[in-house]
Design a protein around this motif. Sequence first.
Motif, mmCIF file in Angstrom:
data_model
loop_
_atom_site.group_PDB
_atom_site.id
_atom_site.type_symbol
_atom_site.label_atom_id
_atom_site.label_comp_id
_atom_site.label_asym_id
_atom_site.label_seq_id
_atom_site.Cartn_x
_atom_site.Cartn_y
_atom_site.Cartn_z
ATOM 1 N N HIS A 184 0.856 -1.187 0.000
ATOM 2 C CA HIS A 184 0.000 0.000 0.000
ATOM 3 C C HIS A 184 0.894 1.240 0.000
ATOM 4 O O HIS A 184 1.454 1.608 1.039
ATOM 5 C CB HIS A 184 -0.917 -0.010 1.220
ATOM 6 N N PRO A 185 1.059 1.904 -1.149
ATOM 7 C CA PRO A 185 1.984 3.031 -1.275
ATOM 8 C C PRO A 185 1.782 4.124 -0.232
ATOM 9 O O PRO A 185 2.752 4.695 0.263
ATOM 10 C CB PRO A 185 1.688 3.560 -2.690
ATOM 11 N N GLU A 186 0.520 4.417 0.123
ATOM 12 C CA GLU A 186 0.280 5.483 1.092
ATOM 13 C C GLU A 186 0.844 5.134 2.472
ATOM 14 O O GLU A 186 1.253 6.012 3.232
ATOM 15 C CB GLU A 186 -1.214 5.812 1.192
ATOM 16 N N LEU A 187 0.866 3.843 2.797
ATOM 17 C CA LEU A 187 1.445 3.424 4.081
ATOM 18 C C LEU A 187 2.965 3.474 4.039
ATOM 19 O O LEU A 187 3.607 3.821 5.035
ATOM 20 C CB LEU A 187 0.978 2.011 4.432
ATOM 21 N N THR A 188 3.532 3.126 2.898
ATOM 22 C CA THR A 188 4.989 3.180 2.758
ATOM 23 C C THR A 188 5.484 4.599 2.956
ATOM 24 O O THR A 188 6.518 4.838 3.600
ATOM 25 C CB THR A 188 5.418 2.655 1.373
ATOM 26 N N VAL A 189 4.760 5.570 2.421
ATOM 27 C CA VAL A 189 5.137 6.974 2.576
ATOM 28 C C VAL A 189 5.089 7.388 4.043
ATOM 29 O O VAL A 189 5.992 8.063 4.545
ATOM 30 C CB VAL A 189 4.206 7.882 1.741
ATOM 31 N N SER A 190 4.063 6.982 4.751
ATOM 32 C CA SER A 190 3.873 7.419 6.139
ATOM 33 C C SER A 190 4.716 6.645 7.139
ATOM 34 O O SER A 190 5.143 7.198 8.159
ATOM 35 C CB SER A 190 2.395 7.287 6.533
ATOM 36 N N TYR A 191 4.957 5.354 6.879
ATOM 37 C CA TYR A 191 5.614 4.528 7.892
ATOM 38 C C TYR A 191 7.020 4.083 7.502
ATOM 39 O O TYR A 191 7.779 3.630 8.368
ATOM 40 C CB TYR A 191 4.727 3.323 8.229
ATOM 41 N N GLY A 192 7.371 4.201 6.221
ATOM 42 C CA GLY A 192 8.727 3.918 5.797
ATOM 43 C C GLY A 192 9.201 2.531 6.189
ATOM 44 O O GLY A 192 8.443 1.565 6.185
ATOM 45 N N ASN A 193 10.483 2.444 6.547
ATOM 46 C CA ASN A 193 11.066 1.183 6.989
ATOM 47 C C ASN A 193 10.854 1.043 8.494
ATOM 48 O O ASN A 193 11.474 1.738 9.294
ATOM 49 C CB ASN A 193 12.562 1.145 6.642
ATOM 50 N N VAL A 194 9.968 0.170 8.868
ATOM 51 C CA VAL A 194 9.555 0.033 10.267
ATOM 52 C C VAL A 194 10.721 -0.344 11.172
ATOM 53 O O VAL A 194 10.921 0.250 12.234
ATOM 54 C CB VAL A 194 8.429 -1.015 10.382
ATOM 55 N N ALA A 195 11.518 -1.329 10.769
ATOM 56 C CA ALA A 195 12.624 -1.797 11.603
ATOM 57 C C ALA A 195 13.660 -0.700 11.829
ATOM 58 O O ALA A 195 14.178 -0.540 12.943
ATOM 59 C CB ALA A 195 13.265 -3.025 10.981
ATOM 60 N N LEU A 196 13.967 0.062 10.781
ATOM 61 C CA LEU A 196 14.943 1.143 10.931
ATOM 62 C C LEU A 196 14.428 2.219 11.878
ATOM 63 O O LEU A 196 15.195 2.773 12.683
ATOM 64 C CB LEU A 196 15.281 1.742 9.564
ATOM 65 N N ARG A 197 13.147 2.532 11.788
ATOM 66 C CA ARG A 197 12.572 3.520 12.710
ATOM 67 C C ARG A 197 12.658 3.010 14.151
ATOM 68 O O ARG A 197 12.982 3.762 15.069
ATOM 69 C CB ARG A 197 11.127 3.829 12.346
ATOM 70 N N MET A 198 12.359 1.758 14.351
ATOM 71 C CA MET A 198 12.448 1.191 15.693
ATOM 72 C C MET A 198 13.864 1.327 16.250
ATOM 73 O O MET A 198 14.048 1.717 17.410
ATOM 74 C CB MET A 198 12.027 -0.284 15.675
ATOM 75 N N GLN A 199 14.847 1.026 15.419
ATOM 76 C CA GLN A 199 16.241 1.149 15.855
ATOM 77 C C GLN A 199 16.588 2.585 16.219
ATOM 78 O O GLN A 199 17.268 2.841 17.223
ATOM 79 C CB GLN A 199 17.179 0.647 14.753
ATOM 80 N N GLN A 244 -4.505 -6.540 16.453
ATOM 81 C CA GLN A 244 -5.047 -5.966 17.676
ATOM 82 C C GLN A 244 -4.276 -4.710 18.106
ATOM 83 O O GLN A 244 -4.863 -3.664 18.327
ATOM 84 C CB GLN A 244 -5.009 -7.011 18.794
ATOM 85 N N TYR A 245 -2.950 -4.826 18.209
ATOM 86 C CA TYR A 245 -2.172 -3.713 18.752
ATOM 87 C C TYR A 245 -1.058 -3.198 17.842
ATOM 88 O O TYR A 245 -0.446 -2.183 18.144
ATOM 89 C CB TYR A 245 -1.523 -4.133 20.078
ATOM 90 N N LEU A 246 -0.767 -3.895 16.754
ATOM 91 C CA LEU A 246 0.394 -3.517 15.953
ATOM 92 C C LEU A 246 0.284 -2.106 15.392
ATOM 93 O O LEU A 246 1.262 -1.349 15.394
ATOM 94 C CB LEU A 246 0.594 -4.520 14.816
ATOM 95 N N SER A 247 -0.888 -1.717 14.916
ATOM 96 C CA SER A 247 -1.035 -0.368 14.356
ATOM 97 C C SER A 247 -0.779 0.690 15.423
ATOM 98 O O SER A 247 -0.155 1.726 15.149
ATOM 99 C CB SER A 247 -2.440 -0.192 13.761
ATOM 100 N N ILE A 248 -1.233 0.418 16.649
ATOM 101 C CA ILE A 248 -0.978 1.353 17.759
ATOM 102 C C ILE A 248 0.517 1.459 18.008
ATOM 103 O O ILE A 248 1.072 2.555 18.181
ATOM 104 C CB ILE A 248 -1.706 0.886 19.033
ATOM 105 N N LEU A 249 1.198 0.306 18.007
ATOM 106 C CA LEU A 249 2.642 0.295 18.262
ATOM 107 C C LEU A 249 3.408 1.075 17.195
ATOM 108 O O LEU A 249 4.291 1.875 17.521
ATOM 109 C CB LEU A 249 3.142 -1.145 18.312
ATOM 110 N N LEU A 250 3.077 0.857 15.935
ATOM 111 C CA LEU A 250 3.778 1.555 14.857
ATOM 112 C C LEU A 250 3.554 3.059 14.942
ATOM 113 O O LEU A 250 4.463 3.855 14.641
ATOM 114 C CB LEU A 250 3.328 1.018 13.498
ATOM 115 N N ASN A 251 2.363 3.460 15.373
ATOM 116 C CA ASN A 251 2.106 4.887 15.553
ATOM 117 C C ASN A 251 2.873 5.457 16.738
ATOM 118 O O ASN A 251 3.321 6.606 16.710
ATOM 119 C CB ASN A 251 0.603 5.136 15.719
ATOM 120 N N ILE A 252 3.046 4.658 17.775
ATOM 121 C CA ILE A 252 3.833 5.105 18.934
ATOM 122 C C ILE A 252 5.272 5.372 18.512
ATOM 123 O O ILE A 252 5.861 6.405 18.867
ATOM 124 C CB ILE A 252 3.771 4.056 20.062
#
Length: 428
Positions: A184-199, A244-252
């Motif tokens: 989903h391109p719109e999600l890629t723009v907003s959330y990018g590389n999830v693992a790198l952001r977490m790091q 259940q909670y993953l979307s909340i976590l990614l937004n956090i």
Amino acid sequence: MRFPATGATTGSPIIYLAGGPGGSGIGTAKWRRFPLFLAFREHSDVIALDQRGTGASEKMPPCQSDYSLSLTEKIAPLEVTKQYRHAAIACAADWTKQGADVLGYTTEQNAWDLNDLRLHFNAAKISLWGISYGSHLALSAISLFEQHIDKVIIASAEGLDQTVKLPNNTALYFERVQQEIERHPELTVSYGNVALRMQRVHQQLQDNPIVLTLNNKDETVLSFLFQKHHMQLLASMMIADPNQYLSILLNIYRDIENSDYQSVTQILERGMFNDEKLSFQLMSMAMDVASGITESRLEKVRKQTKNALLGDLLNFPMPHLNNAIEGLDLGDDFRQPKSSSVAVLLFTGTLDGRTYVEGQEQAVAHLNKVTQVKVVNAGHNLFMSSPKVLKTMLTFLKGEVVEDLQISVEATFVEQLKQSILIERQTY
């Protein structure tokens, strides 16, 4: 609690094994999986069991130790481990003084309880139906008395040497999450590389922990220093079921990187870290410590922890409490897989963030008659994720061949992320 059979012919009693360890089988029957208990009556009696130390079988109260972790000072991971080990030892001594046989809270003893239940029902064999720790218990029962076991249905499998999951598999989990996002391109723009952001966020919190002000339910205010290990532990608890909670976590994670702490504050105000005193439940703590970990696996965990996204916190407080209670560990013979010809049906959620796909395949590799069904996009608690799961279980119980080895469900966390973006656009 017994649900009597309704079918024309009656098979072996089916005993439900709750997860945790510490979950209530009776509570599960009353609540989230009630329709499944009713449906299984077509095949045989269905037994909702509260394992020793759980639910209606609970005897010992929780233990609140005198050991604590500061809520306002920076704490090193080794200090966290040290305090938890002291607290566990103190609690074990306290329970013993109250009359508890702490060394009796092991998965092997829990499994022998199942055989006693079989004898109580005058049954030649029993069938087992479990999830997560319940699968761990079922695998122990197979090792101990497979001649008295008919069929086994498990989901989210945890092997006998898998109380502690391999940290590197967390990265593979988030690769699967990333693949869903990138559809989903719109999600890629907003959330990018999830693992790198977490790091990046973890490093940010390690260098500069955040001082948060939490509002307690009793209207008091709590000052809390939010650190890297808090974020990793929070993530460990929120990835089990992505829908259940993953979307909340990614937004956090995204919010913290943007210096917005409202979402993490709201989660923490549920009371997750607001008690300085360290406390334990006897059953859940003792069962994990007793199952333990082999030295070779522990060494692998230690090596992988150094660069793992969530460190060694996925199964906290294990391996931190490994061998903390003298005489409780069951030893490597318990953890050694033993071959078996018992018919086993395994359900694996491809987005299970608690018992990863890679670990589940290894958990049953020693069994000779395993049918594995992958539930695409499902997480850890998958029994109610699709009507096809129940249909498959009934097919297996009838002794028929399970032909459809893949069930697909919607990745609803994706829609939740899209909804978050929509709300943001409307707000701004």
